[in-house]
Design a protein around this motif. Sequence first.
Motif, PDB file in Angstrom:
ATOM      1  N   ALA A   1     -66.078 -73.454  -8.486  1.00  0.00           N
ATOM      2  CA  ALA A   1     -65.115 -73.780  -9.535  1.00  0.00           C
ATOM      3  C   ALA A   1     -64.614 -75.217  -9.372  1.00  0.00           C
ATOM      4  N   ALA A   2     -64.337 -75.607  -8.129  1.00  0.00           N
ATOM      5  CA  ALA A   2     -63.859 -76.962  -7.859  1.00  0.00           C
ATOM      6  C   ALA A   2     -64.896 -78.004  -8.290  1.00  0.00           C
ATOM      7  N   GLU A   3     -66.153 -77.702  -8.012  1.00  0.00           N
ATOM      8  CA  GLU A   3     -67.222 -78.632  -8.378  1.00  0.00           C
ATOM      9  C   GLU A   3     -67.310 -78.800  -9.891  1.00  0.00           C
TER      10      GLU A   3
ATOM     11  N   LEU B   1     -61.343 -78.168  -2.226  1.00  0.00           N
ATOM     12  CA  LEU B   1     -60.817 -77.276  -3.253  1.00  0.00           C
ATOM     13  C   LEU B   1     -59.713 -77.927  -4.086  1.00  0.00           C
ATOM     14  N   LYS B   2     -59.372 -79.158  -3.790  1.00  0.00           N
ATOM     15  CA  LYS B   2     -58.271 -79.823  -4.499  1.00  0.00           C
ATOM     16  C   LYS B   2     -58.376 -79.762  -6.024  1.00  0.00           C
ATOM     17  N   PRO B   3     -59.576 -79.909  -6.604  1.00  0.00           N
ATOM     18  CA  PRO B   3     -59.656 -79.841  -8.070  1.00  0.00           C
ATOM     19  C   PRO B   3     -59.191 -78.516  -8.655  1.00  0.00           C
ATOM     20  N   CYS B   4     -59.132 -77.453  -7.847  1.00  0.00           N
ATOM     21  CA  CYS B   4     -58.711 -76.133  -8.331  1.00  0.00           C
ATOM     22  C   CYS B   4     -57.198 -76.033  -8.524  1.00  0.00           C
ATOM     23  N   PHE B   5     -56.453 -77.023  -8.040  1.00  0.00           N
ATOM     24  CA  PHE B   5     -54.994 -76.960  -8.084  1.00  0.00           C
ATOM     25  C   PHE B   5     -54.431 -77.932  -9.115  1.00  0.00           C
ATOM     26  N   PRO B   6     -53.403 -77.505  -9.847  1.00  0.00           N
ATOM     27  CA  PRO B   6     -52.705 -78.462 -10.723  1.00  0.00           C
ATOM     28  C   PRO B   6     -52.203 -79.639  -9.894  1.00  0.00           C
TER      29      PRO B   6
ATOM     30  N   ILE C   1     -49.565 -78.235  -1.110  1.00  0.00           N
ATOM     31  CA  ILE C   1     -50.642 -77.510  -0.443  1.00  0.00           C
ATOM     32  C   ILE C   1     -51.340 -78.364   0.605  1.00  0.00           C
ATOM     33  N   PHE C   2     -51.595 -79.622   0.273  1.00  0.00           N
ATOM     34  CA  PHE C   2     -52.424 -80.464   1.139  1.00  0.00           C
ATOM     35  C   PHE C   2     -51.652 -81.609   1.794  1.00  0.00           C
ATOM     36  N   ARG C   3     -50.348 -81.540   1.803  1.00  0.00           N
ATOM     37  CA  ARG C   3     -49.560 -82.606   2.411  1.00  0.00           C
ATOM     38  C   ARG C   3     -49.784 -82.628   3.924  1.00  0.00           C
ATOM     39  N   PRO C   4     -50.297 -83.746   4.454  1.00  0.00           N
ATOM     40  CA  PRO C   4     -50.525 -83.825   5.908  1.00  0.00           C
ATOM     41  C   PRO C   4     -49.200 -83.744   6.656  1.00  0.00           C
ATOM     42  N   MET C   5     -49.217 -83.056   7.775  1.00  0.00           N
ATOM     43  CA  MET C   5     -48.031 -82.998   8.613  1.00  0.00           C
ATOM     44  C   MET C   5     -48.157 -84.039   9.705  1.00  0.00           C
ATOM     45  N   GLU C   6     -47.054 -84.396  10.335  1.00  0.00           N
ATOM     46  CA  GLU C   6     -47.030 -85.475  11.320  1.00  0.00           C
ATOM     47  C   GLU C   6     -48.040 -85.219  12.432  1.00  0.00           C
ATOM     48  N   LEU C   7     -48.750 -86.271  12.811  1.00  0.00           N
ATOM     49  CA  LEU C   7     -49.777 -86.159  13.836  1.00  0.00           C
ATOM     50  C   LEU C   7     -49.317 -86.785  15.135  1.00  0.00           C
ATOM     51  N   ASP C   8     -49.940 -86.407  16.223  1.00  0.00           N
ATOM     52  CA  ASP C   8     -49.627 -87.023  17.509  1.00  0.00           C
ATOM     53  C   ASP C   8     -50.031 -88.498  17.485  1.00  0.00           C
TER      54      ASP C   8
END
Length: 236
Positions: free
Chosen positions: A4-6, A111-116, A123-130
């Motif tokens: 679906a994303a494709e 899968l990002k294209p599947c989301f408004p 959904i895809f917000r990166p969290m703080e990394l080391d």
Amino acid sequence: MLLAAESIQKNCKLSESVFRSLKEGTNADAVSGRLKYATILIRLGDITGASVLLKEVETAHSNLALESVCTCSGIVEYSPKTGLRDKTLTLLHTGEIYGHFCHCLIFVETLKPCFPNGWLDAIFRPMELDDQRSNTDDVMEYVSLDPLPYFYFVTLMLQKELNNPFKALTSFQMLEKCVSEEPLFHKDTALVLLSHSLEMDGQVEKAKIIYDEACCLRKRNTGFKSSHVRYNGKPV
């Protein structure tokens, strides 16, 4: 969802086989397949179809015998509720066992294209990394979400789309209650959903506090169970 994303990425209509697969996926467990399908339908503008699926999810969660199961760490984890244990053998024999369990939702970047668009930061917000991790050339991001907080988030976003402020507020309150009271497997990502919802409502300072709490929670825990991002297939 990948197919679906494709198609969405190429601005093509989803084929009948893709829709058929998504529909068949709703029988994989009690709610997770429906939540995935509803997400795509909202992205495509089929609000009526999404609403029907979300109503089915709401009905399933009102069933006291519904269990949430996490296998993200490679180990099956769940806390059986009263009553289901005695019915397990019967449900296995009748083939109805899958209707009483729901699995975590795992989404990858493709899968990002599947989301408004308005959902992507949640959904895809990166969290703080080391600090020592600087080489991200071959990063693959996996996001694990508990079904219940994701359900309230989807419902909230849908009610906002429909301009139903009262129902949107109710969904937000249920999301907030879920994050604070439910025994979630992935509370860090549930907190990110709540933070995004607060930010949309203009409560920026409170949203930041919640997001910082999510980052701190992730740093205190190890393993994919509480992770938002994996590097080179290894949990962080």
